[in-house]
Design an enzyme around this catalytic site. Structure first.
Site, PDB file in Angstrom:
ATOM      1  CE1 TYR A  95      17.068 -62.192 -34.406  1.00 50.37           C
ATOM      2  CE2 TYR A  95      19.087 -61.635 -35.586  1.00 50.37           C
ATOM      3  CZ  TYR A  95      17.504 -61.154 -35.058  1.00 50.37           C
ATOM      4  OH  TYR A  95      17.490 -59.894 -34.977  1.00 50.37           O
ATOM      5  CD  GLU A 181      31.986 -39.694 -43.442  1.00 50.11           C
ATOM      6  OE1 GLU A 181      31.565 -39.583 -42.364  1.00 50.11           O
ATOM      7  OE2 GLU A 181      32.526 -38.326 -43.865  1.00 50.11           O
ATOM      8  CG  ASP A 234      30.919 -35.550 -43.906  1.00 54.18           C
ATOM      9  OD1 ASP A 234      30.310 -35.158 -45.233  1.00 54.18           O
ATOM     10  OD2 ASP A 234      29.909 -36.165 -43.147  1.00 54.18           O
TER      11      ASP A 234
END
Length: 353
Positions: A95, A181, A234
């Site tokens: 920025y 996760e 997962d």
């Protein structure tokens, strides 16, 4: 800091010498994304080989002239920050001149290239990455500015510190660390007061692919307490990939593997074999996409899978079924099955790989 300043001065000196000899200056950086430059070591994970292939960023070539200029620009910013003992995030750097840099990913890549080229960890360059990870559980520490953080006394979530190297006075009575996760599962375990019910533990989530600070914190906690580290992911290729990043590191950051990996990490769940063992209904599972198939095939070829026969078996089960499952699938058994039955049983009876 004098080492950092000297390393940058040497680069600039090389540029000036080339100009004095009427040659086009060149910066040489390692090929960080080439698997041929990576070796696998059981005790460290994926690390860059000492004599790796490099690429040249030339100042006289239209394809790389802008990148050359941006590298010098960021080197000068780092030099000033180290001199004045100030810090900036990668976002701050982007920025400071969005038109010049064009995108955040350009800044991220250049900073990693500079870190690798100078052989200096990113934190020593006074560049911090924005943190997205959370930590909770039985842990207290003091941040670099003296702020005391106590995760132990409440179900409050704390953001992973942006300068992990600077934290001190770490204390914990945790029996293990659990890397989760996804944020949703992390929050669910917090709501169920999991880290107090079973046994004291520290929970961390990188909310998907972990950022540098989350990986640094996992490593620091492991170094400090030497307690088991488990992952809850997962049962899909993406979850396995994320677990491998924590355990063995990533190709693009292999030059920093020694500070980032925790090779003793264990896979607690959700295992593909659990789905059959728990009689999870087929309708609750999700069919593989082509992308899933490709990712799993690429993971199966990686050097570290060969030394993990039990992991290899689980990946074969996943590949054969072509089905994946999110941790939330356990709610089909009961709403609090994860925290009340699944995790306590796994931890008690050693159901990890």
């Amino acid at each position: 800091s004098s080492e950092v300043l000297e390393a940058i001065e040497n680069v600039i000196q090389g540029v000036l010498q080339s100009l004095a000899q009427k040659k086009a200056p060149v910066l040489t950086v390692a090929n960080r994304t080439d698997w041929r430059n990576i070796e696998f070591k059981d005790s460290v994970g994926l690390q860059m080989i000492p004599r790796c292939t490099t690429k040249q960023i030339r100042s006289d070539c239209p394809q790389s002239a802008k990148r050359f200029a941006l590298m010098l620009k960021i080197l000068s910013m780092i030099y000033k920050m180290v001199q004045s003992n100030t810090y900036a995030t990668k976002r701050d750097i982007y920025y400071s001149d969005t038109l010049l840099f064009g995108s955040q990913s350009v800044v991220d890549q250049i900073i990693n290239d500079i870190s690798c080229m100078l052989k200096i960890p990113r934190r020593s360059l006074h560049v911090l990455s924005t943190t997205k990870g959370f930590v909770a559980g039985n842990l207290s520490y003091t941040e670099e500015d003296g702020t005391k953080v106590n995760c132990t006394c409440s179900a409050t979530v704390f953001t992973v510190p942006s300068n992990v190297q600077g934290i001190k006075n770490l204390t914990s009575h945790a029996k293990f660390i659990l890397i989760v996760e996804k944020d949703a599962t992390f929050q669910r375990l917090l709501d169920d007061d999991f880290f107090n019910k079973v046994s004291p533990c520290i929970m961390i989530t990188g909310r998907g692919i972990p950022d540098l600070n989350t990986r640094l914190l996992v490593r620091k906690l492991w170094d400090s307490f030497q307690i088991p580290v488990f992952t809850l992911m997962d049962a899909d290729p993406h979850g396995v990939e994320i677990m491998c990043v924590y355990k063995y590191g990533s190709v693009s950051m292999s030059f920093e593997a020694h500070h980032l990996t925790v090779p003793s990490i264990k896979w607690l769940g959700l295992l593909p074999s659990d789905l059959k063992r728990l009689n999870i209904c087929k309708d609750a599972l999700i069919p593989f996409t082509k992308q899933d198939e490709n990712k799993l095939a690429s993971i199966q070829k990686r050097p570290y899978i060969a030394c993990q026969p039990l992991w290899k078996k689980e990946l074969e089960i996943m590949a054969a079924s072509k089905l994946k499952a999110e941790i939330q699938v356990l709610t089909s058994l009961s709403s609090d099955y994860l925290s009340r039955v699944y995790l306590p049983n796994k931890l008690q009876f050693g159901g990890w790989l």
